[in-house]
Design a protein around this motif. Structure first.
Motif, short mmCIF file in Angstrom:
data_model
loop_
_atom_site.label_atom_id
_atom_site.label_comp_id
_atom_site.label_asym_id
_atom_site.label_seq_id
_atom_site.Cartn_x
_atom_site.Cartn_y
_atom_site.Cartn_z
N LEU A 129 0.81 -1.22 0.00
CA LEU A 129 0.00 0.00 0.00
C LEU A 129 0.84 1.28 0.00
O LEU A 129 0.64 2.14 -0.86
CB LEU A 129 -0.96 0.00 1.18
N PRO A 130 1.81 1.45 0.92
CA PRO A 130 2.53 2.73 0.98
C PRO A 130 3.35 3.06 -0.26
O PRO A 130 3.39 4.23 -0.68
CB PRO A 130 3.43 2.58 2.22
N VAL A 131 4.00 2.09 -0.87
CA VAL A 131 4.82 2.39 -2.06
C VAL A 131 3.94 2.86 -3.23
O VAL A 131 4.21 3.91 -3.83
CB VAL A 131 5.69 1.18 -2.47
N PRO A 132 2.87 2.12 -3.59
CA PRO A 132 1.99 2.64 -4.65
C PRO A 132 1.34 3.98 -4.31
O PRO A 132 1.15 4.82 -5.20
CB PRO A 132 0.93 1.53 -4.80
N LEU A 133 1.01 4.20 -3.03
CA LEU A 133 0.44 5.50 -2.65
C LEU A 133 1.44 6.63 -2.90
O LEU A 133 1.06 7.72 -3.35
CB LEU A 133 0.02 5.49 -1.18
N ILE A 136 9.91 6.27 -0.85
CA ILE A 136 10.56 5.60 -1.98
C ILE A 136 9.65 5.63 -3.20
O ILE A 136 10.09 5.91 -4.33
CB ILE A 136 10.92 4.14 -1.61
N GLY A 137 8.36 5.37 -3.01
CA GLY A 137 7.41 5.43 -4.12
C GLY A 137 7.30 6.83 -4.70
O GLY A 137 7.26 7.02 -5.92
N LEU A 138 7.26 7.84 -3.82
CA LEU A 138 7.14 9.23 -4.25
C LEU A 138 8.35 9.70 -5.04
O LEU A 138 8.24 10.15 -6.20
CB LEU A 138 6.94 10.12 -3.02
N VAL A 189 10.07 -3.95 -5.48
CA VAL A 189 9.67 -2.56 -5.21
C VAL A 189 9.44 -1.83 -6.54
O VAL A 189 8.51 -1.02 -6.66
CB VAL A 189 10.73 -1.84 -4.37
N GLY A 190 10.27 -2.11 -7.53
CA GLY A 190 10.11 -1.48 -8.84
C GLY A 190 8.76 -1.78 -9.46
O GLY A 190 8.15 -0.91 -10.10
N VAL A 191 8.24 -2.99 -9.25
CA VAL A 191 6.92 -3.34 -9.76
C VAL A 191 5.85 -2.50 -9.06
O VAL A 191 4.92 -1.97 -9.70
CB VAL A 191 6.63 -4.84 -9.56
N LEU A 192 5.99 -2.36 -7.74
CA LEU A 192 5.01 -1.59 -6.96
C LEU A 192 5.01 -0.11 -7.34
O LEU A 192 3.99 0.57 -7.20
CB LEU A 192 5.30 -1.73 -5.47
#
Length: 273
Positions: free
Chosen positions: A94-98, A156-158, A192-195
């Motif tokens: 949830l947090p990485v895609p967000l 990281i996602g941002l 993580v890259g996929v997310l």
């Protein structure tokens, strides 16, 4: 006006060569190769005469489009080695895609110049970590508590989506600073890259939808021509890079990649003057 045929052919060759490097990096470092793809696409689009205010957004969005299949293939290759921290990936579902979605909203409203500034700052930090970081550095014996992990996943996602990268260098730094092995960090980074890439692509398509001045064959800020040129090569090279990561000394590769990032950051910095 479109560049001459010979120049376009040279650019296509350069893009395919970039795909080779990006695919290897995806496997070796657990990244999607975006740190290589973004600056090359930036130059490619400038030469095609694309609106200067949109070039960085298109490069970032298209890079994320390439990272989707590259990261998936890299993740599957690393998972076969049994090194992926699947518990951490589940926690970051949830947090990485967000974070990636939040970046999509920012890309929709900030200028290309601001996006280049973000790339310069983050690429420089990544380069310094690669050049001067030591595997012996530790902030703790194990990963911090759940709250910190969730915040780190979001960031990281941002930041990765704003750069058009798969988050490998950020995640590698986080995991190794907290006692995890480099091999486990690399393998987990591919996941993580996929997310990051899937929601990142959807976000950049939305952010650029209906914008005037986009190049042909674009879905929002994702240019399908660039994506289709790079995907086959990066997907073919990612498993090779993954195998190299499990039997090759990494230091020279880290130094080379760090120097490359510094050159890219300097190039973007000059373009801001």
């Amino acid at each position: 006006m479109m560049p001459p045929v010979a120049e376009l052919a040279g650019l296509v060759v350069a893009l395919l060569a970039t795909g080779v490097v990006a695919g290897l990096l995806a496997g070796v470092f657990g990244i999607g190769g975006g740190a290589v793809i973004v600056p090359v696409l930036y130059q490619f689009l400038l030469l095609l005469g694309i609106d200067h205010d949109l070039v960085m957004q298109i490069a970032v969005g298209s890079s994320l489009g390439v990272i989707v299949p590259t990261s998936i293939r890299s993740f599957l290759a690393h998972r076969a080695h049994g090194a992926v921290d699947e518990a951490l990936l589940k926690e970051w579902l949830l947090p990485v895609p967000l974070g990636a979605i939040a970046a999509g909203f920012l890309i929709a409203i900030i200028s290309g110049e601001a996006l280049r500034i973000v790339f310069v700052v983050l690429a420089t930090l990544m380069a310094l970590r690669l050049l001067f970081g030591r595997q012996s550095w530790r902030l703790g014996a194990d990963l911090p508590g759940r709250t910190v992990r969730v915040v780190v996943g979001f960031l990281i996602g941002l930041f990765s989506t704003l750069m058009g990268v798969g988050g490998g260098v950020f995640n590698n730094a986080f995991m190794t600073l907290y006692g995890r092995s480099m091999h486990q960090a690399v393998a987990t980074s591919a996941g993580v890259g996929v997310l990051i890439a899937i929601p990142g692509v959807l976000g950049t398509i939305w952010a650029g939808w209906g914008r005037a001045g986009l190049p042909p064959l674009s879905l929002g800020f994702v240019n399908l021509l660039a994506v289709l040129l790079l995907i086959p090569v990066t997907m073919a090279m990612a498993p090779i890079g993954a195998r190299l990561a499990h039997r090759t000394s990494r230091r020279r590769l880290e130094i080379g990649f760090g120097l490359f990032l510094l050159v890219v950051a300097l190039r973007f910095l000059v373009s801001l003057v």
